[in-house]
Design a protein around this motif. Structure first.
Motif, PDB file in Angstrom:
ATOM      1  N   ARG A  26      -6.131   9.445   2.804  1.00 44.30           N
ATOM      2  CA  ARG A  26      -6.234   8.939   1.627  1.00 44.30           C
ATOM      3  C   ARG A  26      -5.872   7.236   1.560  1.00 44.30           C
ATOM      4  NH1 ARG A  26      -2.956  12.269  -2.489  1.00 44.30           N
ATOM      5  NH2 ARG A  26      -1.646  12.465  -0.875  1.00 44.30           N
ATOM      6  N   ALA A  27      -4.881   6.887   2.354  1.00 51.79           N
ATOM      7  CA  ALA A  27      -4.201   5.550   2.413  1.00 51.79           C
ATOM      8  C   ALA A  27      -3.894   5.222   3.787  1.00 51.79           C
ATOM      9  CB  ALA A  27      -3.191   5.471   1.285  1.00 51.79           C
ATOM     10  N   PRO A  30       0.684  -1.213   0.048  1.00 52.48           N
ATOM     11  CA  PRO A  30      -0.063   0.066  -0.135  1.00 52.48           C
ATOM     12  C   PRO A  30       0.874   1.165  -0.093  1.00 52.48           C
ATOM     13  CG  PRO A  30      -0.444  -1.584   1.871  1.00 52.48           C
ATOM     14  CD  PRO A  30       0.672  -1.876   0.975  1.00 52.48           C
ATOM     15  N   LEU A  31       2.188   1.205   0.457  1.00 49.55           N
ATOM     16  CA  LEU A  31       2.951   2.437   0.369  1.00 49.55           C
ATOM     17  C   LEU A  31       3.311   2.910  -0.784  1.00 49.55           C
ATOM     18  CD1 LEU A  31       3.458   1.227   3.387  1.00 49.55           C
ATOM     19  CD2 LEU A  31       5.801   1.428   3.186  1.00 49.55           C
ATOM     20  N   GLN A  32       3.146   2.012  -1.737  1.00 43.34           N
ATOM     21  CA  GLN A  32       3.483   2.467  -3.102  1.00 43.34           C
ATOM     22  C   GLN A  32       2.316   3.000  -3.801  1.00 43.34           C
ATOM     23  OE1 GLN A  32       5.708  -0.720  -5.000  1.00 43.34           O
ATOM     24  NE2 GLN A  32       6.232  -1.578  -2.965  1.00 43.34           N
ATOM     25  N   LEU A  33       1.211   2.876  -3.175  1.00 40.11           N
ATOM     26  CA  LEU A  33       0.130   3.590  -4.022  1.00 40.11           C
ATOM     27  C   LEU A  33      -0.720   4.779  -3.259  1.00 40.11           C
ATOM     28  CD1 LEU A  33      -1.322   0.112  -4.948  1.00 40.11           C
ATOM     29  CD2 LEU A  33      -0.040   1.469  -6.059  1.00 40.11           C
ATOM     30  N   ASP A  34       0.005   5.371  -2.260  1.00 40.85           N
ATOM     31  CA  ASP A  34      -0.516   6.444  -1.323  1.00 40.85           C
ATOM     32  C   ASP A  34      -0.789   7.760  -2.194  1.00 40.85           C
ATOM     33  OD1 ASP A  34       2.219   7.119  -1.510  1.00 40.85           O
ATOM     34  OD2 ASP A  34       2.397   7.893   0.588  1.00 40.85           O
ATOM     35  N   SER A  35       0.116   8.035  -3.161  1.00 39.74           N
ATOM     36  CA  SER A  35      -0.220   9.100  -3.874  1.00 39.74           C
ATOM     37  C   SER A  35      -1.052   8.856  -5.326  1.00 39.74           C
ATOM     38  CB  SER A  35       1.031   9.745  -4.268  1.00 39.74           C
ATOM     39  OG  SER A  35       1.916   9.138  -5.138  1.00 39.74           O
ATOM     40  N   ASN A  36      -1.606  10.002  -5.720  1.00 39.41           N
ATOM     41  CA  ASN A  36      -2.368   9.932  -7.024  1.00 39.41           C
ATOM     42  C   ASN A  36      -1.308   9.450  -8.110  1.00 39.41           C
ATOM     43  OD1 ASN A  36      -4.508  10.599  -5.358  1.00 39.41           O
ATOM     44  ND2 ASN A  36      -4.956  12.109  -6.944  1.00 39.41           N
ATOM     45  N   ARG A  37      -0.212  10.233  -7.873  1.00 38.22           N
ATOM     46  CA  ARG A  37       0.821  10.007  -9.070  1.00 38.22           C
ATOM     47  C   ARG A  37       1.277   8.306  -9.329  1.00 38.22           C
ATOM     48  NH1 ARG A  37       4.600  14.567 -10.047  1.00 38.22           N
ATOM     49  NH2 ARG A  37       3.037  15.160 -11.704  1.00 38.22           N
ATOM     50  N   ARG A  54       9.670   0.801   4.877  1.00 39.40           N
ATOM     51  CA  ARG A  54      10.657   1.494   4.264  1.00 39.40           C
ATOM     52  C   ARG A  54      11.544   2.466   5.134  1.00 39.40           C
ATOM     53  NH1 ARG A  54       9.384   3.918  -1.114  1.00 39.40           N
ATOM     54  NH2 ARG A  54       7.495   3.710  -0.749  1.00 39.40           N
ATOM     55  N   ASP A  87      -0.003  15.853  -2.877  1.00 39.61           N
ATOM     56  CA  ASP A  87      -0.230  14.693  -3.443  1.00 39.61           C
ATOM     57  C   ASP A  87       0.589  13.438  -2.806  1.00 39.61           C
ATOM     58  OD1 ASP A  87      -1.441  12.280  -4.892  1.00 39.61           O
ATOM     59  OD2 ASP A  87       0.209  12.860  -6.516  1.00 39.61           O
ATOM     60  N   VAL A 116      -1.480   4.692   5.453  1.00 44.53           N
ATOM     61  CA  VAL A 116      -0.031   4.804   5.583  1.00 44.53           C
ATOM     62  C   VAL A 116       0.422   5.845   6.194  1.00 44.53           C
ATOM     63  CG1 VAL A 116       2.041   5.488   3.779  1.00 44.53           C
ATOM     64  CG2 VAL A 116       0.097   3.628   3.146  1.00 44.53           C
TER      65      VAL A 116
END
Lengths: 420, 445
Positions: B43-44, A351-358, B97, B381, B46
């Motif tokens: 949003r997530a 999930p850490l890799q998907l936290d931003s829209n980009r 990380r 973002d 995290v």
């Protein structure tokens, strides 16, 4: 974490993937084309030059006018290209008064690009300067020699930025032709993430793709043939360190073999400070600042590579540590502890890799372009979780054959000639 | 948080109404002086956790350059409870990380994890704030690693060699003149005592800011911080020597001929105020807008006039970062299209001259304003970058509250502010010019 992907095809024939995210009033849009350097043919650098010139002018608007047309609305637009794909991306505010004109201008700029002759000359000069600069960069030299070494005659061997000779030869006519054949609706994947309803996303995708020519499907790229035997490529460069890359072609995107290799690579050198290579090269011996391995997957095949940079007198020791570590993974497999720690890291950090829209946009664009399973994100976690030590060991045995490894050494002649 | 976002929309349409936004940041201070900032972003699931110490390369004096950075490496070498490597292993196993970075004004350590694992990160960070072990063997290995890092980043790269020499002339008399990684001889000479002293001197809760951003509740973060960091004893940090600001050093020039360079490059830097050193609040924003007018994108002046128009430069740019402790640099760079670096320098100086002589047009002001406000919103973002900004603002003495007034300050800028800032700050006696040429190039100029 599951992102709900909506998808459809526009009337013009472009694939669209859309994820609604309303927390920020912003929208990211990316158009991905099968227009990377693998499509260069015998004109290395053509795809990159086309991409670099894409927003440099139409019959109606000059480059500066196009750029200011985005900037006045606060939008950020950029183009990029690699081996498989070329992309046009925009980040804009979602409010219709600000987004609609940006989309309209983007559609016109991409579809009607007419590549003015002075811009072609200017971009050619910029690319040449970049290539000249790369001649003094050990890492750029190493990367180039490695790709040539592992891919041989395959189009993936073509350097995306071209060569000094090939870039001089690129003509405006070739760029126009490349654009006409590759920047088409049939050949486009449009990815949208952000603060929109699906109605608005549909309208955006429609206007972006309707402006493009319909186009025809491209022929598939040839298969990659791995090197027949191990080989060392030596590139002389006066420096205090020698740059090392060892590796070979690996798997294609979406292949089942990818998952155990991904886990094996993570344990060996892909997992940062805790991976085997970092521990043995950096922590235990102080040989290098950075020692790692990477596994990438491409439309045809990706690559596996171990990389480091070491002071010249330590090159022999570093090569032994790297090669022995790979052999150990293949012969013994990972220890139970390393296996479970790495699995927890990969699945837990997803999930850490998907936290931003980009970041999300990047993932969705990959899923779309390579036509991966739509639940790829969830599936990825499940499949990694199910792997045992034996799976990893046998994947490393089948997927990475040291007898086919290409070793690239960039450093002083006396140093690189003194090792096997 | 939604309020903050929508407050921007009228701003972008240049509506006159001033709206004070609330950026969703909560601040606490523990009894031992440690500062805690929490930025909520749901949003997530995290969380980003960063511990910032107010110490970096600009705190080092001659002979001890690179100490902050080497020390940052030593922070991974273990405590009584957790041996070397265990910190990284625990975070990795928990799906996180981690890493660290050293700047001129700060040393910072971070973890990115699933939100419910925040206590693990805080427990480990608190432990190494108070109980770090430093032994000779680990130091000797890590010195070697840092010397390899130095070769990789600086010594073996023409741009690295040039950059290091440029900084030495661009920031005379301040701690910004030496490289963050330090001079090789200094790094090679550090002993265990030097590192223990550094730890003792700077690594104390009084000198630290914990920034937590992501899917968290401020109250919970506060109580976790109290639980893990609250018992660490406060120590006074030494008074920091801050050199006199903005004394015109006179125009300086570096010509670096490099045997491996293939492309001529130009750097120009004016010493200008930063957020903390500016006398007027408006000036840093005016300088930010000046950089945007020159280089806010492909439609801005440098691309339009130097790269496309006259074609004198293959690339040209301008930048300014006000988030520094001492005076900042307003930077320009250029790569000559046909090797004529003097022509690029002249063109860049002409651009500065024009900004001093002519007011910027209303259209350009609006475009630059729109870009600055949109970029400010786009930055939200990235959860990591949000935490970065807070940490940087705090450790440089700028103060995080500047985030709240950014819109207002940008909106209020006038063409007169821009012109006046160009006249007052972009002066030749504040300028450093650096040129890197391939060694075989002719010697005139």
């Amino acid at each position: 974490m599951q992102a709900e992907i909506q998808e459809w095809k526009t009337d013009a024939g472009a694939d669209v993937l859309f994820v609604e995210r309303h927390e920020l009033p912003i929208v990211d849009i990316r158009m991905t084309f099968d227009a990377g350097s693998a499509r260069d043919g015998d004109q290395a650098g053509l795809a990159r030059m086309t991409s670099n010139l894409l927003l440099e002018g139409t019959a109606e608007r000059a480059a500066g006018e196009i750029a200011r047309g985005f900037e006045r609305y606060g939008a950020r637009v950029g183009t990029g290209s690699g081996r498989d794909t070329a992309e046009v991306s925009v980040r804009a505010l979602s409010e219709a008064e600000r987004l609609d004109p940006v989309v309209e201008r983007l559609a016109a700029a991409v579809a009607d690009a007419d590549f003015p002759a002075d811009a072609v000359d200017r971009v050619r000069r910029q690319m040449t300067l970049g290539l000249q600069q790369a001649q003094s960069s050990a890492s750029a030299l190493a990367e180039k020699a490695f790709m040539r070494g592992i891919y041989g005659d395959h189009p993936y061997a073509t350097p995306p930025g071209g060569t000094l000779e090939s870039v001089e030869e690129l003509s405006r006519a070739a760029v126009i032709d490349f654009h006409r054949r590759h920047y088409t609706a049939t050949n486009a994947t449009i990815t949208i993430v952000g603060d929109l309803t699906s109605d608005r996303a549909e309208a955006i995708a429609r206007s972006l793709s309707a402006a493009l020519p319909a186009g025809e499907a491209l022929s598939s790229l040839p298969e990659v043939t791995p090197p027949e035997s191990a080989r060392t490529i030596r590139v002389p460069l006066e420096a205090e360190q020698t740059h090392v890359i060892v590796g070979q072609p690996s798997v294609r995107k979406g292949s089942d073999a990818y998952y155990p290799l991904h886990l094996g690579n993570h344990i060996l050198g892909g997992g940062g400070l805790t991976s085997i290579l970092a521990e043995r090269m950096r922590e235990e011996r102080g040989l290098s600042y950075s020692s790692s391995s990477q596994l990438t997957s491409g439309a045809r095949r990706g690559r596996f590579q171990m990389s480091t940079q070491v002071r010249n007198d330590a090159l022999g020791e570093a090569l032994s540590v790297m090669r022995d570590s790979l052999d150990e993974m293949r012969n013994e497999g990972p220890s139970a502890q390393r296996l479970s720690d790495s699995k927890r890291n990969i699945t837990g950090s997803f999930p850490l890799q998907l936290d931003s829209n980009r970041d999300l946009l990047g993932y969705i664009a990959t899923i779309g372009f390579h036509d991966l399973s739509r639940d790829y994100l969830q599936q990825f976690v499940d499949r990694i979780d199910a792997l045992e030590s034996d799976d990893v060991q046998s994947a490393m045995q089948t997927g990475i054959d040291p007898a086919r490894n290409i070793t690239v050494l960039v450093g002083p002649e006396a140093t690189i000639n003194a090792v096997e | 948080m939604r309020n903050a976002i929508f407050a921007l929309i009228p701003a972008l349409m240049a509506a006159p109404a001033a709206a004070q936004s609330n950026t969703g940041i909560t601040e606490f201070t523990l009894d031992n002086g440690m500062q805690i900032l929490v930025r909520e972003d749901h949003r997530a699931p995290v969380v980003v956790s960063q511990v910032w110490y107010r110490v970096g390369s600009s705190y080092e004096t001659t002979g001890e350059t690179g100490l902050s950075h080497l020390f940052e490496h030593m922070m991974f070498k273990g405590t009584e409870r957790f041996e070397e490597g265990e910190f990284s292993e625990i975070i990795s196993r928990e799906g996180g990380r981690l890493n660290a970075f050293t700047g001129r004004d700060f040393s910072a350590y971070f973890e990115i994890m699933a939100a419910d694992r925040l206590p693990i990160a805080l427990e480990l960070e608190a432990d190494r704030m108070a109980n770090l072990q430093i032994n000779a063997e680990a130091l000797s290995t890590e010195r070697d690693v840092v010397l390899e890092e130095r070769r990789l980043r600086t010594e073996d790269r023409p741009e690295g060699r040039f950059g290091e020499r440029y900084s030495a002339i661009a920031h005379p008399g301040t701690g910004y003149a030496h490289p963050i990684i330090g001079w090789a001889d200094d790094v090679a000479g550090f002993e265990v005592e030097d590192l223990r002293d550094w730890y003792q001197q700077w690594y104390t809760p009084t000198n630290a800011t914990l920034v937590v951003a992501g899917d968290v509740q401020p109250d919970e973060v506060h109580s976790l911080a109290r639980e893990y960091f609250g018992d660490i004893e406060a120590r006074e940090v030494p008074a920091v020597h801050t050199p006199d600001n903005l004394q015109p050093p006179g125009e300086r020039r570096l010509i670096h001929r490099d045997p491996q360079a293939r492309v001529t490059q130009l750097r120009m830097g004016y010493e200008v105020p930063s957020f903390p050193t500016a006398e007027s609040t408006r000036d840093p924003y005016a300088l930010l807008m000046l950089a945007t007018i020159l280089d806010g994108g492909d439609g801005a002046r440098l691309a339009e006039e130097l790269v496309r128009g006259s074609g004198v430069a293959a690339a040209a740019g301008a930048s300014y970062n006000p988030m520094v402790r001492l005076d900042a640099e307003f930077s320009l760079f250029g790569v000559p299209a046909e090797g004529d670096v003097d022509a690029v320098e002249t063109a860049l100086r002409d651009q500065i001259h024009r900004l001093q002589q002519e007011p910027v047009s209303a259209e350009e002001m609006e475009r630059a304003r729109s870009q600055m406000l949109a970029d400010h919103l786009f930055e939200m973002d990235s959860v990591f970058y949000q935490a970065m900004q807070l940490g940087m603002l705090e450790t440089t003495g700028s103060g995080w509250a500047r985030l709240n007034s950014f819109e207002e300050n940008v909106r209020d800028l006038t063409a007169e502010d821009i012109q006046s800032a160009a006249q007052r700050y972009l002066r030749p006696e504040m300028l450093a010019v650096g040129v890197m040429k391939p060694a075989d190039q002719e010697d005139e100029g």
